[in-house]
Design an enzyme around this catalytic site. Structure first.
Site, mmCIF file in Angstrom:
data_model
loop_
_atom_site.group_PDB
_atom_site.id
_atom_site.type_symbol
_atom_site.label_atom_id
_atom_site.label_comp_id
_atom_site.label_asym_id
_atom_site.label_seq_id
_atom_site.Cartn_x
_atom_site.Cartn_y
_atom_site.Cartn_z
ATOM 1 C CB CYS A 159 -0.944 0.076 1.188
ATOM 2 S SG CYS A 159 -2.052 -1.320 1.326
ATOM 3 N NE ARG B 184 4.893 1.754 0.216
ATOM 4 C CZ ARG B 184 5.990 1.576 0.926
ATOM 5 N NH1 ARG B 184 7.137 1.983 0.457
ATOM 6 N NH2 ARG B 184 5.934 1.013 2.111
ATOM 7 C CD1 TRP C 179 0.083 -6.296 -3.087
ATOM 8 C CD2 TRP C 179 -0.379 -6.998 -1.019
ATOM 9 N NE1 TRP C 179 0.389 -7.629 -3.017
ATOM 10 C CE2 TRP C 179 0.120 -8.085 -1.770
ATOM 11 C CE3 TRP C 179 -0.752 -7.222 0.305
ATOM 12 C CZ2 TRP C 179 0.268 -9.363 -1.235
ATOM 13 C CZ3 TRP C 179 -0.606 -8.490 0.839
ATOM 14 C CH2 TRP C 179 -0.092 -9.548 0.077
ATOM 15 C CG ASN D 99 0.877 0.009 4.536
ATOM 16 O OD1 ASN D 99 0.524 -1.103 4.151
ATOM 17 N ND2 ASN D 99 2.137 0.349 4.698
ATOM 18 N N GLY D 100 -1.306 -1.735 6.401
ATOM 19 C CA GLY D 100 -1.047 -2.630 7.525
ATOM 20 C C GLY D 100 -2.262 -3.493 7.826
ATOM 21 C CD GLU E 91 17.513 -12.489 -7.412
ATOM 22 O OE1 GLU E 91 16.886 -13.060 -6.513
ATOM 23 O OE2 GLU E 91 17.217 -11.361 -7.842
ATOM 24 C CE LYS F 34 14.164 -10.496 -9.536
ATOM 25 N NZ LYS F 34 14.813 -10.509 -8.274
ATOM 26 C CD GLU G 278 10.268 -11.317 -7.755
ATOM 27 O OE1 GLU G 278 11.413 -11.126 -8.232
ATOM 28 O OE2 GLU G 278 9.808 -10.649 -6.821
ATOM 29 C CG HIS H 156 20.869 -36.242 -4.128
ATOM 30 N ND1 HIS H 156 21.284 -37.476 -3.677
ATOM 31 C CD2 HIS H 156 21.999 -35.519 -4.317
ATOM 32 C CE1 HIS H 156 22.602 -37.491 -3.588
ATOM 33 N NE2 HIS H 156 23.057 -36.303 -3.966
ATOM 34 C CE LYS I 240 11.528 -2.655 -4.807
ATOM 35 N NZ LYS I 240 12.250 -3.625 -5.637
HETATM 36 C C1 AGP Z 1 12.627 -9.517 -5.090
HETATM 37 O O1 AGP Z 1 12.615 -9.487 -6.468
HETATM 38 C C2 AGP Z 1 11.335 -9.630 -4.470
HETATM 39 N N1 AGP Z 1 10.407 -8.669 -4.911
HETATM 40 C C3 AGP Z 1 11.256 -10.002 -3.019
HETATM 41 O O2 AGP Z 1 11.653 -11.333 -2.957
HETATM 42 C C4 AGP Z 1 12.077 -9.178 -1.996
HETATM 43 O O3 AGP Z 1 13.431 -9.383 -2.183
HETATM 44 C C5 AGP Z 1 11.655 -9.594 -0.568
HETATM 45 O O4 AGP Z 1 10.292 -9.317 -0.397
HETATM 46 C C6 AGP Z 1 12.469 -8.916 0.500
HETATM 47 O O5 AGP Z 1 12.310 -7.532 0.472
HETATM 48 P P1 AGP Z 1 13.268 -6.567 1.286
HETATM 49 O O6 AGP Z 1 14.633 -6.703 0.732
HETATM 50 O O7 AGP Z 1 12.695 -5.210 1.060
HETATM 51 O O8 AGP Z 1 13.200 -6.987 2.719
#
Ligand code: AGP
Length: 619
Positions: A2, A27, A80, A106-107, A489, A493, A496, A512, A614
């Protein structure tokens, strides 16, 4: 999660608020809304509001067709969803029973069900499924009882449980916006004759770079002329003033199609900036925000790294570097799991929290737990003034600049830099590495920005590769040692932003189980270790042979001059020659480009992928 905006000043509030929401949309983008206080001639005033499900563009369309009345005081929200589906009714702002108070949030209000039942028993009609609407009704009840909006907010905050940023306006009080925060972000923008509120400084960066950071459990009132801060009991409190060291251009796309692509290409600078000023004139490493005395560092016998998502993968790389350079044992733990396993912590444990945003709720709760056990906490963070560094004993700020694409890119690379710096600094203090060894690694790090440039110069090869994979439904990633987190990673990506099934594996684990996934034509991206570690390199080649023998199409990322890999690579992407521990800084880049391009070709919104936000400020 949010985005929240508030404004009081001479400008048209609708414009300022909607512009702020645009900058905060990363956000959360399930719905958006604004509320303005429209003063009336004889006093009183009313709330004018508009809200709409979906992205901000939907709200902008509504506003273009039906402009709200002129107003100089307003609030806005981009959501969000937590409580209730992302539809028009659940969108914020929410109004009180008499439509006198409008409020955004927010929250999560944890005791909202109980509060809602009480309101309903008193004949309040709540139209949405949100926890927020309950708070709007409660605040309005208070102002209706005769207290001002500030006191109303203070009183209501005292009965709320959970995490929240709340921002409210009162139709009868057109010159102020009142906000409160507990475990959720909120900053004040200080202008001349105007003030702003935002979940982060991006909300008002085009108007002012002067900001005020708030503490926990505080209420803030902004008017044209001033800012007043109190705690929830009404006692005066103070914020911390700071200057934002980036400007509007950093929050613009600068000719790129996506923020993510822009941020990938900003990585040479972000890495260089994160290395700036880390060596004293005598050549010793210095970390300004370290705040841990050398004796405290010497007493550290164990390190636990806590983080989530991409930041967790940075933590995995950090483990290799810290253990190798300092010989201190390191555990890496997902912050969402940390508290629940009853971790063994004491004063000699250093907890390192890695968080780009500095607001991730799981990581925040984890550091609080660590501190109750008398452990020291060091934060690695990209967001000045955010909660995690504020609540930590020490902090290493990365200098990536604002990261707006939801998928982290430059955030990750600069976290890696901070982890290497931490490892080297500890090695310096503990004497586990000689000064010339530390110097050598620092020089290697300082050469990395140019090496990332050379990877970026080869972007077209990766884009062509992405084009070849438009019809692909599944992709595997393999790595070993520091290449293993890179594989994870790379897979994250793709999940996501391209919404593909993608898995990263340690190459040694293949047989395994995961090798059963391999079938004819399956793309497998392999992060090949540099040749300095021959054993690692050979073992990786064995893993590549195993998948190739079963029909996989191997796409290998290997350093220039590595000819041994050639017979086993269907596609070869060349990387600059760097030491194995630093290889993630260059090997991650083609994987970011691959995901960004593939998602673009698939027609997805790269910067605002579905279901994600985010900054994850709820547990
Ligand atoms: C990364 O591409 C993601 N959007 C997500 O995994 C992110 O890294 C994770 O939510 C942690 O966020 P932060 O680094 O703000 O704590």
């Amino acid at each position: 999660m949010c985005g929240i905006v508030g404004y009081v000043g001479p400008r048209q509030a609708q414009e300022v608020v909607v512009e702020g929401l645009r900058r905060l949309e990363y956000r959360g983008y399930d719905s958006a809304g604004v509320a303005l206080v429209v003063p009336s001639e004889g006093g009183g005033g009313r709330i004018a509001e508009a809200k709409k499900a979906g992205k901000l563009a939907n709200l902008e369309k509504v506003l273009a067709e039906d402009l709200l009345p002129a107003s100089h005081t307003g609030i806005g929200h981009t959501r969000w969803a937590t409580h209730g589906a992302p539809n028009d009714v659940n969108a914020h702002p929410h109004l009180g029973h008499e439509r006198r108070v409008a409020l955004v949030h927010n929250g999560i209000i944890e005791n909202f069900a109980e509060l809602r039942s009480r309101l309903e028993a008193d004949d309040h009609v709540l139209v949405s499924e949100t926890d927020t609407e309950v708070v709007a009704h409660l605040v309005e009840l208070q102002v209706e009882s005769g207290v001002d909006l500030t006191t109303a907010m203070q009183r209501v905050c005292q009965v709320l449980e959970g995490a929240f940023t709340l921002v409210a306006v009162d139709a009868h009080d057109p010159d102020r916006v009142v906000a409160a925060r507990r475990n959720s972000p909120l900053v004040v923008g200080v202008g001349e004759g105007e003030h702003f509120l935002g979940s982060d400084v991006a909300a008002f960066i085009e108007h002012t770079r002067e900001a005020l950071e708030l503490g926990q459990d505080q209420v803030v009132v902004i008017t044209r002329d001033g800012v007043q801060i109190t705690d929830f009991e009404g006692r005066p409190a103070e914020g911390r003033r700071y200057h934002v060291d980036w400007d509007l251009s950093a929050a613009e796309k600068d000719g790129h199609d996506w923020f993510m692509r822009k941020e990938i290409f900003e990585q040479p600078k972000a890495v260089a900036d994160s290395l700036l000023g880390r060596r004293s004139q005598e050549g010793l490493l210095q970390l300004d925000e370290m705040r841990l005395a050398d004796d405290e560092i010497r007493d550290i016998s164990k390190i636990i790294i806590i983080a989530a998502g991409t930041s967790f993968y940075a933590g995995m790389v950090a483990k290799y570097a810290i253990e190798h350079w300092t010989r201190i044992p390191v555990e890496v733990e997902l912050s969402s799991e940390f508290r629940y396993r009853d971790p063994i912590l004491d004063y000699s444990t250093l907890v390192v929290a890695i968080s780009q945003s500095g607001e991730t709720a799981d990581t925040l709760q984890a550091i609080r737990h660590a501190r109750t056990q008398r452990s020291k906490v060091l934060a690695i963070c990209n967001t000045n003034g955010s909660t995690i560094p504020r609540e930590s004993d020490a902090v290493i700020y990365t200098h990536a600049g604002p990261e707006i694409g939801v998928a982290s890119t430059k955030g990750f690379l600069t976290q890696l830099v901070a982890c290497y710096l931490l490892a080297l600094y500890m090695a310096q203090v503990k004497g586990t590495r000689y000064g010339d060894e530390i110097d050598e690694v620092m020089s290697q790090l300082e050469a990395i920005p140019a090496q990332i440039e050379s990877v970026l110069a080869g972007a077209q090869q990766v884009y062509d590769l992405a084009e070849d994979h438009v019809g692909t439904r599944s992709v595997l990633f393999l790595g070993r040692h520091a290449g293993y987190p890179v594989a994870l990673e790379g897979a994250l990506k793709l999940k996501e932003i391209a919404y593909l099934h993608a898995e990263g594996f340690a190459a040694g684990e293949l047989k395994h189980g995961p090798i059963a996934l391999v079938e004819e034509g399956l793309p497998v991206l392999c992060v090949v270790p540099p040749r300095g570690r021959d054993q690692l390199h050979e073992k990786m080649i064995s893993g590549i042979q195993e998948v190739r023998a079963r029909g996989a199409r191997t796409i290998c990322l290997a350093e220039h001059g590595d000819t041994k890999i050639e017979p086993y690579a269907d596609v070869l992407i060349r990387l600059p020659r760097v030491p194995v521990l630093l290889q993630p800084l260059v090997a991650t880049v083609p994987l970011q480009l691959f995901a960004c391009e593939l998602a673009t070709l698939l027609g997805h919104d790269v910067d605002q992928p579905r279901n994600l936000a985010k900054s994850v400020t709820v547990e």
